[in-house]
Design an enzyme around this catalytic site. Sequence first.
Site, PDB file in Angstrom:
ATOM      1  CD  GLU A 144      -2.136  -2.231   1.135  1.00 20.31           C
ATOM      2  OE1 GLU A 144      -1.062  -2.688   1.564  1.00 20.31           O
ATOM      3  OE2 GLU A 144      -3.112  -2.957   0.851  1.00 20.31           O
ATOM      4  CG  HIS A 202     -12.613  -5.593   5.966  1.00 11.75           C
ATOM      5  ND1 HIS A 202     -11.817  -6.186   6.915  1.00 11.75           N
ATOM      6  CD2 HIS A 202     -12.063  -5.944   4.775  1.00 11.75           C
ATOM      7  CE1 HIS A 202     -10.841  -6.871   6.320  1.00 11.75           C
ATOM      8  NE2 HIS A 202     -10.970  -6.741   5.028  1.00 11.75           N
TER       9      HIS A 202
HETATM   10  C1  LIG Z   1      -3.424  -4.153   4.010  1.00  7.67           C
HETATM   11  C2  LIG Z   1      -4.436  -4.940   3.246  1.00  7.67           C
HETATM   12  N1  LIG Z   1      -4.435  -4.840   1.900  1.00  7.67           N
HETATM   13  C3  LIG Z   1      -5.329  -5.534   1.170  1.00  7.67           C
HETATM   14  C4  LIG Z   1      -6.242  -6.345   1.770  1.00  7.67           C
HETATM   15  C5  LIG Z   1      -7.275  -7.129   0.942  1.00  7.67           C
HETATM   16  N2  LIG Z   1      -6.880  -8.535   0.898  1.00  7.67           N
HETATM   17  C6  LIG Z   1      -7.395  -9.408   1.769  1.00  7.67           C
HETATM   18  S1  LIG Z   1      -6.717 -10.926   1.581  1.00  7.67           S
HETATM   19  C7  LIG Z   1      -5.742 -10.399   0.311  1.00  7.67           C
HETATM   20  C8  LIG Z   1      -4.802 -11.341  -0.374  1.00  7.67           C
HETATM   21  C9  LIG Z   1      -3.807 -11.874   0.579  1.00  7.67           C
HETATM   22  O1  LIG Z   1      -2.938 -12.744  -0.069  1.00  7.67           O
HETATM   23  P1  LIG Z   1      -1.934 -13.623   0.775  1.00  7.67           P
HETATM   24  O2  LIG Z   1      -1.194 -12.770   1.736  1.00  7.67           O
HETATM   25  O3  LIG Z   1      -1.116 -14.388  -0.198  1.00  7.67           O
HETATM   26  O4  LIG Z   1      -2.842 -14.587   1.627  1.00  7.67           O
HETATM   27  P2  LIG Z   1      -3.893 -15.653   1.091  1.00  7.67           P
HETATM   28  O5  LIG Z   1      -5.189 -14.939   0.932  1.00  7.67           O
HETATM   29  O6  LIG Z   1      -3.360 -16.210  -0.170  1.00  7.67           O
HETATM   30  O7  LIG Z   1      -3.959 -16.670   2.167  1.00  7.67           O
HETATM   31  C10 LIG Z   1      -5.950  -9.062   0.052  1.00  7.67           C
HETATM   32  C11 LIG Z   1      -5.247  -8.285  -0.985  1.00  7.67           C
HETATM   33  C12 LIG Z   1      -6.234  -6.409   3.173  1.00  7.67           C
HETATM   34  N3  LIG Z   1      -7.132  -7.137   3.841  1.00  7.67           N
HETATM   35  N4  LIG Z   1      -5.303  -5.712   3.879  1.00  7.67           N
END
Ligand SMILES: Cc1ncc(C[n+]2csc(CCOP(=O)(O)OP(=O)(O)O)c2C)c(N)n1
Lengths: 320, 320, 319, 319
Positions: free
Chosen positions: D57, D126
């Site tokens: 971010e 959220h």
């Molecule tokens: C700081 C932040 N940015 C974006 C999001 C939205 N978001 C939720 S889960 C996710 C993907 C996360 O990917 P990863 O860390 O690989 O975990 P996975 O979901 O694959 O277990 C995103 C972008 C968030 N919750 N928090």
Amino acid sequence: MTMNKEKRVTLYRSMLMIRRFEEKVRECFLAGEIPGFIHPYLGEEAVAAGVCSSLEKEDKVLSHHRGTGHAIALGVDPDKLMAELFGKRDGTNGGRVGQMHVTDKEHGLVASNGIVGGALPLSVGAAFFCKYQNNGKVAIAFCGDGGAARGTSHEAMQFASVFKLPLILVIENNLIAGATPFGAINNVKDLADRAGGYGIPGVVVDGNDVEAVYEVVGEAAKHARNGEGPSIIECKTWRMDGHFIGDPGWGKEEGENEEWKKRDPISSFTARLIAAGDVTQEELDTIDAEVTKIVEDAADFARQSPYPTEEALTAHVYAG
Amino acid sequence: MTMNKEKRVTLYRSMLMIRRFEEKVRECFLAGEIPGFIHPYLGEEAVAAGVCSSLEKEDKVLSHHRGTGHAIALGVDPDKLMAELFGKRDGTNGGRVGQMHVTDKEHGLVASNGIVGGALPLSVGAAFFCKYQNNGKVAIAFCGDGGAARGTSHEAMQFASVFKLPLILVIENNLIAGATPFGAINNVKDLADRAGGYGIPGVVVDGNDVEAVYEVVGEAAKHARNGEGPSIIECKTWRMDGHFIGDPGWGKEEGENEEWKKRDPISSFTARLIAAGDVTQEELDTIDAEVTKIVEDAADFARQSPYPTEEALTAHVYAG
Amino acid sequence: MSKMSYAEAISDSVAIEMRQDPNIAYVGEDPVGGAQQVFMGAWCEFPERFIVAPITETANAGCAIGASMCGMRMILDMMYADFIPVAMDEIYNQAANVCYTYNGKGNCPVVIRAMCGNGTSEGLQHSHSLENLFAHIPGLKVVMPTFPDDAKGLMTSSLRDNGPVIFLTHRKLGYNEGEVPDNEYLVPLGKAKVVREGKDVTLVSWSYPVMTCLQAAENLVKQGINAEVIDLRTIVPWDKECIKESVRKTGRLVVVSEENHTGSFAGEIAATLAEEIFNALKGPIKRVTSIDAPVPIGKLEDLYLITPEKIEKAVMSLF
Amino acid sequence: MSKMSYAEAISDSVAIEMRQDPNIAYVGEDPVGGAQQVFMGAWCEFPERFIVAPITETANAGCAIGASMCGMRMILDMMYADFIPVAMDEIYNQAANVCYTYNGKGNCPVVIRAMCGNGTSEGLQHSHSLENLFAHIPGLKVVMPTFPDDAKGLMTSSLRDNGPVIFLTHRKLGYNEGEVPDNEYLVPLGKAKVVREGKDVTLVSWSYPVMTCLQAAENLVKQGINAEVIDLRTIVPWDKECIKESVRKTGRLVVVSEENHTGSFAGEIAATLAEEIFNALKGPIKRVTSIDAPVPIGKLEDLYLITPEKIEKAVMSLF
Ligand SMILES: Cc1ncc(C[n+]2csc(CCOP(=O)(O)OP(=O)(O)O)c2C)c(N)n1
Ligand SMILES: Cc1ncc(C[n+]2csc(CCOP(=O)(O)OP(=O)(O)O)c2C)c(N)n1
Ligand SMILES: [Mg+2]
Ligand SMILES: [Mg+2]
């Protein structure tokens, strides 16, 4: 080092419990019993089971948005966990916060997080606590491949490496973040390579091999308990379900799920156990029946638990 | 590759101008003519001169809290620069923001920053701009050794490496951050080692050797202009003055300044130039006289410039 | 009672608490020689409890918050209030939500200290008063002492609070001296203090501008106006009753703060009073705040500052 | 005019602007299948201008802000308002100060879009409405449309603004449909809109709660109360005159917002009116806001929401 039979069965049971619990969550969500936003852990069971089984009591765990598997593997009461997902009063957290925010300090689960990468700074504090208390305990921070991109992962490792904090960063690299495949937002193959930038150990492990995970975490934990500081462990795995329940599989290529299904952490481990003569199919079936019963009961418990009432709106906003 | 005489003299002149300018700033500050909080660049002249001399017009530079050297090396008008430090109307920025916030887009200085590590995200944008315009230009982000600990350095490199942005992160490792020596807050010797974690080149260079800096930045810039993506260059150097004017040298060990004085970037380069027969002492003296005059004039200009008036309080808070 | 500075009073509280509780520790970046250092004495007494961190604000904040979630009492030093946004997620999304999430089964005792305020030409990233950014977030308490004795007593209460407390010390108060009670000393959070009694108008303020209000109040005597001055001391929870009681007496209210005007906590006070004791008001509620612009350096900053004259003008407009 | 959803209207504006200006680009994380996607059409038309970023971010924000400082017009998607604190320094210390620092010699045209609001059980990280965290920062404009046509017109104005604009879209509005002007369409920033005329009381709101106000206003007819409803549309700069004009007529004001109560922008409006048109007020200024607590999930969230009944109760208390 080979593992004894009992340990192996424990690992199996832990993975299966996660699987059955998540299947039940899915069912309840689709039936409209669970509100909100649910991130299933299906397919990654070997990571949670392998990591958490290698821990000691009083070790600290910090989870992310997809932490149901961690909670189960840590021994959080399935009834309370399910009730939390249902938004019910008997939930781990009183039913006010839901799946992304489950905690249970008694079982070492200090925090989960809806902010990707949000638990990493907190894990520094948990590790600092262990070091300050000089109690030989370690802190585990779980983080996705996507989350490892956040600056918090860098700052946490910078800080922890300087003060040799007993912190293990477990990167659950399920090769996708939301709907973005790993390769689209990374310029390297292995995230564990970053460890060199902090002068700490970094290991890549097959995250679908529960024994392998158990072993490397055990090593890292020994290192940490000895005062030698943090490590990074990258577990390569695959999320079989969507990013959230309802996601049909955005960002995945055709056939990927099928390919990974062949490497399913539970069925491949089952095959190994049976081949080694550690268990019979009958014993496995008994475990499955037990686990299934626990999960059914958890759903019933959650259904019967009352909703929080109006006073819950303002309770504990500020510390007592 | 050896450098021609003219280029070498340019580098010399650039370093000397920074030195004389900073000496004058110190004088004016101690005389109460400059308000606030001033971070001197003395001792690190070879980095600014080496980096900025290797750039092309329209390349973008993002500086930090100790950026006076960068501004001078980029050719920012010394009169306006000094006036800004004085808080005068004819300053680069109207005299409202001061030393930590000098910008001059005409000379490529897009931003400076009072937030350590604050320029790094912005440098991603500057590099994105160059790439989007497809104009063959590069962005330089200056960052201290202390600032490299910030998560922004990680996120900037993660982002830039994925999109192969033409970004060069120049870490000015002066071996101290505030009053904290490098070793107290780092678990590695070389910060450039982190480059491996992004799959990009990382180079360590003697930051007191202006030619060496010039060369490695030239290489990295070529790499970037060719569309091959970002690099990290770590320049080992030493800040001769305090963290800010008034700091007597907190965090330094006895004798360290003296040791580094032997490696003074200007006098060592002078010796090299003379030994090579590139210049005579007389020519050097002439340059010094010219530079000194420019700096004197800058101080006079700043003195004579009026203070901003009340309207300046609210001008350009929102875009026109 | 001993004469000590605001900074020394804070340090005194911390040292006393550290003596009693081995589980209090500090994390922050080095204060480069002590400028605005408010922990010096405690630091010298318990050097091993003061962690000099890298420039990793999110990790530093996480260290303090996470350790406090596990059972310690932590002090997090963020240096300048303007730097807190660097670790804003850790404070907004994490610390502020811990007690709620734990639902009575855990705490988050962390005191987050930073310097706020303008007036020494440090420019637009080192000079703001951001209290309402924190006051607006449920779960955070916000404390801003003005006088040395309150600084000590409020620090003690903050350290003993079981949740996150933002503790902002003003750059122009650090060296101010006053009589401070010896030994353990507590001032409860959430209690304002009438620092000058008056009957014609109520001036509510906190932190450095309280001094400016007192000056204005003196000047107003010549106009025949007797101003009551209230030092709010704690921004969250804030002492509505104290202000209401005063305004019921004076009928006139001027809120004075160094915040940028729009969306300020000064507005919260005005809005609350306009809702809750409207009928006691003899006229409009005035606010004297900083303008909606960044803090400039140098001579221009002087024009930016809140002065007794600006306060007096606002008061006079009510008569 | 065409019938389209709020989300489509925003996308329509972006697509039209992108056709005219090759220097508009977008950076943000992938929206995972389109939930609350407000750029879909533009994205399909100009895929090469939509950068799907890592979960970085601060870099994403820096990319948008930095590129806009160099001459582009950028859209930054932060997904959820609650995530903006993750890049708070970039927004508070960097973007907000660019125009001031450049002092007329440069701009920072970046539209920072995020989803705000509660009501779908996404929980405490959220679901919040953080407009006052941004409104309080000099240099940021803040826009929060309610209706599809305004969403389009305000997006166009935001994209053409030369400074940073926080553009918050409410989670419960994305699929709402309305008649939207075709082609280029502008609604100026800083202009509120009377969306229901009335003479007895003024309800000021923005974003989703405007809908709730309209509902309350209908219900109040049965009580013989004819409420005027104003959609503020832009939070900074805000349209004081429109509200004043209404309150001069009605003499009564209720401000309704989804923000947590303390330190809310709702308070700014109340405070300003209490200062500037005190004499036009027939009674206290009421605020209907969310309580000072995080947003819970599930059935408990229903009790948290702003309802027509809560608004009606506040209105009735003024009669
Ligand atoms: C700081 C932040 N940015 C974006 C999001 C939205 N978001 C939720 S889960 C996710 C993907 C996360 O990917 P990863 O860390 O690989 O975990 P996975 O979901 O694959 O277990 C995103 C972008 C968030 N919750 N928090
Ligand atoms: C985010 C942030 N944290 C802390 C500070 C206070 N600070 C100003 S300069 C400095 C040290 C910076 O060290 P380094 O990056 O090595 O640069 P140097 O001063 O050595 O040139 C610190 C901690 C700041 N300005 N911004
Ligand atoms: Mg992932
Ligand atoms: Mg340094």
